[in-house]
Design an enzyme around this catalytic site. Structure first.
Site, PDB file in Angstrom:
ATOM      1  N   GLU A 106      51.662  -1.881  33.542  1.00 46.31           N
ATOM      2  CA  GLU A 106      51.373  -3.081  32.411  1.00 46.31           C
ATOM      3  C   GLU A 106      50.453  -3.880  32.928  1.00 46.31           C
ATOM      4  OE1 GLU A 106      55.159  -4.426  31.258  1.00 46.31           O
ATOM      5  OE2 GLU A 106      54.523  -6.515  30.896  1.00 46.31           O
ATOM      6  N   ASP A 161      54.278  -9.795  21.304  1.00 50.62           N
ATOM      7  CA  ASP A 161      54.772 -10.896  21.744  1.00 50.62           C
ATOM      8  C   ASP A 161      55.320 -11.875  20.565  1.00 50.62           C
ATOM      9  OD1 ASP A 161      55.194 -12.852  24.464  1.00 50.62           O
ATOM     10  OD2 ASP A 161      54.407 -13.816  22.817  1.00 50.62           O
ATOM     11  N   HIS A 197      57.314  -7.564  24.489  1.00 54.97           N
ATOM     12  CA  HIS A 197      57.370  -8.362  25.607  1.00 54.97           C
ATOM     13  C   HIS A 197      58.445  -9.508  25.380  1.00 54.97           C
ATOM     14  CE1 HIS A 197      56.108 -12.239  27.859  1.00 54.97           C
ATOM     15  NE2 HIS A 197      56.356 -11.553  28.476  1.00 54.97           N
ATOM     16  N   ASP A 221      54.073  -4.016  36.651  1.00 51.23           N
ATOM     17  CA  ASP A 221      53.200  -4.701  35.715  1.00 51.23           C
ATOM     18  C   ASP A 221      52.343  -5.602  36.779  1.00 51.23           C
ATOM     19  OD1 ASP A 221      52.709  -7.001  34.218  1.00 51.23           O
ATOM     20  OD2 ASP A 221      54.459  -7.610  33.632  1.00 51.23           O
ATOM     21  N   LYS A 264      57.254  -6.409  39.384  1.00 48.70           N
ATOM     22  CA  LYS A 264      55.872  -6.960  39.426  1.00 48.70           C
ATOM     23  C   LYS A 264      55.013  -6.423  40.751  1.00 48.70           C
ATOM     24  CE  LYS A 264      56.671  -9.881  35.868  1.00 48.70           C
ATOM     25  NZ  LYS A 264      55.812  -9.908  34.823  1.00 48.70           N
ATOM     26  N   GLU A 320      51.331  -8.733  25.727  1.00 50.40           N
ATOM     27  CA  GLU A 320      51.929  -9.936  25.588  1.00 50.40           C
ATOM     28  C   GLU A 320      50.792 -11.024  25.857  1.00 50.40           C
ATOM     29  OE1 GLU A 320      53.281  -9.363  30.160  1.00 50.40           O
ATOM     30  OE2 GLU A 320      53.258 -11.785  29.606  1.00 50.40           O
TER      31      GLU A 320
END
Lengths: 425, 425
Positions: free
Chosen positions: A274, A324, A351, A248, A220, A301
């Site tokens: 992402e 997703d 995801h 992400d 992240k 997602e």
């Protein structure tokens, strides 16, 4: 004749915010939750259809209330006739004009329909004694396109084009199914990458990921540039040059910020960037994709429906499509999105994580491999090692791969004890 | 210090489906409804803030449940401090990470935030003793941009650019306010055009519209081409060549269908084609706009948020922007959208009708005229003559124009007797 006789709902919440599992630049304290649905029949076979919407806490009760609005459509239905025409059922639910007004085709109401559709697929798969991926992979091309509502898609994908894609993939189905059972489907892991973890935990989890056989991890980013650089340095050092590192941003940036920030991260050889910005910003993603090339842009997602995915593909706004299981209106809409991705030649890397998303989405990726795209090249399913113990058929992930579920159903059934223990309010 | 001490909700539904008022190609039987919110304070001044989400029936209870999730943010708040920083309040609600997951920024949860934001504006306007349009028009450019969250907008509109637009409109404010009070704001009417009406009723209502001074009417189309041609012929004959006739397909078509169908309607000199396809399809609208030019494409009543409007403008996908009072997150987000429209030089013709939408949205159009775009040229607010009697300050529409409300508030307050009489369930 068997009928659907009850629709039971559960507001289930896990206190994940206490450990910062799942913490990222936009979601500092998620409590992984499920607005959960059980469809009961009077068939006397003991089989129920289970489905859910994944949320992160507050508002899960509203999501449950949305599930209840579907009673009028579902209760009293002939089970066999309904399961034999899930394309028709999908259209009936999504095009209920009064409920549609609440989206249209997005947000709480659309996700509620997704949970109901997935519960029906779970029931059908159990009744046919097959895992969902295998059930979907056993359908003819005609049966598969009948699941899809082509409304709003025909400027990018017609029914005939979809049939062509599916027919082209027919020859190798048996061989790919055998490979899937013996070798599994590639996975990558986000377990090391949550923002709330300290550097030692990050390094330890990176090391464990590589030892466990994962060929890609994800971190992240987006809250603090210096932090991101430091954490990427640690991850790259521990993982070595041959393991992919994706990042992400969880929608943190505006378009200009995204381009500038990713430029600074470029030296770490990113596998993808992402969710750089708003999931609704098709033109924004296209601008970012152009600017950060050849770093791939990944999103999906939070993609509300097939119309959004159509445009992301038309605009060249993504090169990794992140399906997703519970954001769109269930299996049927995800089949449409897989067909769109195949038409545009874009790879799908679903995801997962949350609660139950790994269990649910693996079936779609495996169906894609057997019957749609016919490949796992550069494709992998996200894996996060959380909360699997609450599911009746938890994922089997080892050696960096998802191994194909053998149990009948869609993977969406939680233990009754978990539903009870984590019942909210 | 006064605080917000209660949040009362009402599920209000009017049985409009019985008369086919509001029937169109996608919504055959709407029951116009409101998920309604009252904010009560302990100020002792008897003033409450009222807001609502317009829906068309089923699911209105879920929309009400979403309003209730905002209690945690609103109850106990200092009234003065909250009303003095509604930009801050907007950010707090929209960026509540757990609630945001349910959209993000779309559908039931986002509309619920819109109702709360509008209720706070209603309260502020009542406390300041001004109608909302006048309150907004009295703010400085700096105060106005502080209402706007520029997240995800800066590639199209920065805070500085917004300030520039507002400062450029400052000189004529007083003069335009006076004109608005004396002359009103242009309206057009959809009253004649519902699909459920027979030809005689259509002709009679067209005649009455022209006699009442409207310079534009709108017809619903898209269910049956021959019907559309017949109804357009009747309307054009009754209205004559000088009254505008817009048509509205309510999202009925795919891109290719829209282009072909509008081509057949072209001889009737269309004022615009509204909602030709999915409201999410930015690239689709752009393709249609290019193909049907010079017929203007109009959309927006189902536009989920400012990110969608940004892209519609960037892509040249619309030339008439149809603001809606309760679809996005309230006054603040609509101010952002008005600024975007001004930046791109696109005219705004708000969507209204339903229940209370005329009462609410007129304030935004009037604010736009006084303080943002500075013009009513080619602009008009939709008018439908339904259900105004339920509001404490119903619109004053005559001679084809909306006359500026004088009563304090946002126009969103329904009579207590109506809330009681049409309470659902």
């Amino acid at each position: 004749m068997a009928r659907i006789v009850a629709l039971h709902t559960h507001d289930v919440r896990f206190p994940t915010s206490q450990t910062l599992d799942g913490s990222d630049a936009m979601n500092p304290d998620p409590d992984y939750s499920a607005a959960y649905l059980r469809l009961v029949t009077d068939a006397g076979d003991g089989l129920e259809g289970h489905g859910f919407v994944f949320t992160i806490g507050r508002g899960n009760d509203v999501q449950v209330a949305a599930l209840r609005t579907l009673e009028g459509h579902l209760l009293g239905r002939d089970v066999d006739a309904t399961l034999a025409d899930l394309g028709g059922l999908w259209r009936e639910l999504v095009h209920d004009s009064q409920l549609r007004w609440l989206g249209p085709e997005k947000g709480i109401m659309h996700m509620a329909i997704g949970a109901a559709v997935n519960a029906l697929w779970d029931l059908r798969a159990k009744r046919e004694g097959k895992p969902l991926w295998q059930l979907l992979s056993s359908l003819t091309p005609e049966e598969i396109v009948d699941l899809v509502d082509f409304r709003y898609l025909t400027d990018a994908l017609t029914r005939d084009e979809a049939l062509e894609i599916l027919r082209a993939a027919q020859p190798g189905r048996a061989e790919r199914e055998a490979r899937l059972v013996s070798e599994g489907y590639p996975a990558y892991t986000t377990t090391p990458g949550w923002l709330g973890y300290d550097d030692d935990k990050l390094a330890r989890l990176c090391r464990e990921a590589v030892e466990d056989g994962f060929r890609q991890i994800k971190l992240k980013v987006g809250a603090d540039l210096d932090e991101d650089l430091r954490r990427l340095r640690i991850a790259r050092e521990v993982c070595g040059p041959d393991v992919g590192i994706a990042v992400d941003a969880n929608q943190r940036w505006d378009v200009g910020d995204a381009i500038a920030w990713v430029e600074r991260l470029r030296p770490f050889d990113l596998a993808w960037i992402e969710e750089p910005t708003s999931p609704d910003d098709i033109l924004g993603h296209a601008a970012i994709a152009k600017a950060v090339a050849p770093i791939p842009v990944a999103t999906g997602e939070h993609g509300a429906n097939r119309v959004l995915f159509k445009q992301l593909l038309q605009a060249g706004a993504l090169s990794v499509l992140q399906l997703d299981a519970t954001r769109v209106a269930g299996v049927n809409e995800n089949v449409a999105i897989l067909l769109l991705a195949a038409k545009f030649g874009v790879r799908v890397c679903p995801h997962a994580g949350g609660v139950g998303l790994c269990e649910a989405v693996q079936h779609l990726a495996m169906f894609d491999f057997v019957a749609v795209s016919g490949t796992t090249e550069d494709r992998m399913i996200e894996f996060v090692d959380h909360l699997h113990e609450h599911f009746v058929t938890p994922v089997d992930v080892h050696s960096g791969r998802y191994f194909a579920p053998k149990a009948p159903g869609a993977g969406t059934e939680m233990h009754a004890s978990s539903l009870a223990e984590y019942a909210h309010g």
